[in-house]
Motif scaffolding. Sequence first.
Motif, mmCIF file in Angstrom:
data_model
loop_
_atom_site.group_PDB
_atom_site.id
_atom_site.type_symbol
_atom_site.label_atom_id
_atom_site.label_comp_id
_atom_site.label_asym_id
_atom_site.label_seq_id
_atom_site.Cartn_x
_atom_site.Cartn_y
_atom_site.Cartn_z
ATOM 1 N N SER A 35 0.832 -1.212 0.000
ATOM 2 C CA SER A 35 0.000 0.000 0.000
ATOM 3 C C SER A 35 0.862 1.256 0.000
ATOM 4 O O SER A 35 0.572 2.227 -0.717
ATOM 5 C CB SER A 35 -0.907 0.002 1.234
ATOM 6 N N THR A 83 -9.102 3.724 2.702
ATOM 7 C CA THR A 83 -8.457 2.445 2.407
ATOM 8 C C THR A 83 -9.521 1.413 2.054
ATOM 9 O O THR A 83 -10.617 1.397 2.631
ATOM 10 C CB THR A 83 -7.618 1.941 3.597
ATOM 11 N N SER A 98 -10.050 -2.821 1.219
ATOM 12 C CA SER A 98 -9.481 -4.173 1.199
ATOM 13 C C SER A 98 -10.526 -5.181 1.655
ATOM 14 O O SER A 98 -11.419 -4.855 2.448
ATOM 15 C CB SER A 98 -8.253 -4.267 2.105
ATOM 16 N N VAL A 133 -6.518 4.228 -1.339
ATOM 17 C CA VAL A 133 -5.582 3.113 -1.520
ATOM 18 C C VAL A 133 -6.361 1.808 -1.468
ATOM 19 O O VAL A 133 -6.997 1.495 -0.452
ATOM 20 C CB VAL A 133 -4.477 3.113 -0.438
ATOM 21 N N THR A 192 -5.896 -2.206 -1.746
ATOM 22 C CA THR A 192 -4.856 -3.236 -1.678
ATOM 23 C C THR A 192 -5.478 -4.586 -1.378
ATOM 24 O O THR A 192 -6.257 -4.718 -0.429
ATOM 25 C CB THR A 192 -3.818 -2.904 -0.591
ATOM 26 N N SER A 196 -1.976 -3.440 -5.696
ATOM 27 C CA SER A 196 -2.439 -2.239 -5.000
ATOM 28 C C SER A 196 -2.542 -1.090 -5.996
ATOM 29 O O SER A 196 -1.741 -1.002 -6.936
ATOM 30 C CB SER A 196 -1.475 -1.868 -3.876
#
Length: 365
Positions: free
Chosen positions: A94, A117, A119, A177, A179, A205
């Motif tokens: 990341s 973020t 994920s 981000v 990832t 990522s």
Amino acid sequence: MSFITTIATANPPHLFRQQDIAAFMLSSMQLNEQDSRKLNVLFKASGIETRYSMLEDYGKSGDFTFFSNLDSFEPFPSTKKRNEAYQQYAPLLSTAAASKALQQSGIEAKQITHLITVSCTGSYAPGLDIDLVESLQLPLSVQRTNIHFMGCYAAFNAIKVADAFCKMNSSVKVLIVCTELCTLHFQKQNTEDNLLANALFADGSAALIVEASSSKKSLQLTGAYSELAPQGSKEMAWAIGDWGFEMKLSSYVPDVIRSGIKSLTNRLLSVLDLSQGNISHYAIHPGGKKILETIEQELGLSKEQNKWAYHVLKNYGNMSSPTVLFVLKEIFDRLGEENDKENLISFAFGPGLTLESMLFQYHHG
């Protein structure tokens, strides 16, 4: 308004050819001759040539560092062990993607006001967001939002959240981000779902900078539309098991997408009084080769119009949430002054079965 001004990507250090991963799978899954042929057919028909993983074991025939070295592969890695690996590796990957995005944008870390973020392949607290605050030296006051367990379409939800922040305050600068470390969750039980998942998924990522205004090269978000196809709820799913996360991925997913992709497109475009003739570029999540072919058939697209999705699938595999951003980057990097004001439509799909669409307008700056 909101504008994507930077797209950056990163992959792990271990790059494997699809045939080498197939050899690993044949050994670890202990398949009979019939199922070995089935696996080889799946791998060859996947449209994938190479994939990345944070684990080096997929290119080895022994002396494994993550999996057991016994022929039985027992003890098989527990969910705890896999999540510990996620906590070790996800911040590194990341940070690599996010650092590229900051460098390319010319924006300093201290200027980032919001961090999002995304994920679905691991979780811990304090989490990936706080690790990124520390590794990137973001302001301690940065507003953090985490989007978890939504699968391959989750990047779209992050962009929607960033768009909302931009509409609240014209000075915000959002770092997204996405990832995923999908290969941590390899399953050796011989099922159709596992054979298909093991042939497709990889690690990667992607990071975006989203701003409320822009005078430089950018993609302006002009519309978004999503729908559920409940008849496909059992065809794609993601659950936490004792030995990692378990993917349910049916071969019927393309059929579900076929039934909804045209209406999804028309409803998104109708809100903006546009038609498909107004679309110059397509960024489609390459969930699999058959999914891409199905969408082409339904929307009347040529493979040339969809070539960047095939390019990402061929070279990276399906990395879940960052994958569509890899496709978007391939297109964005090639747009120039002659493409100013052209429209780009993007699609992604995930559990639910969820169909997501977004429309962007390119600005050369």
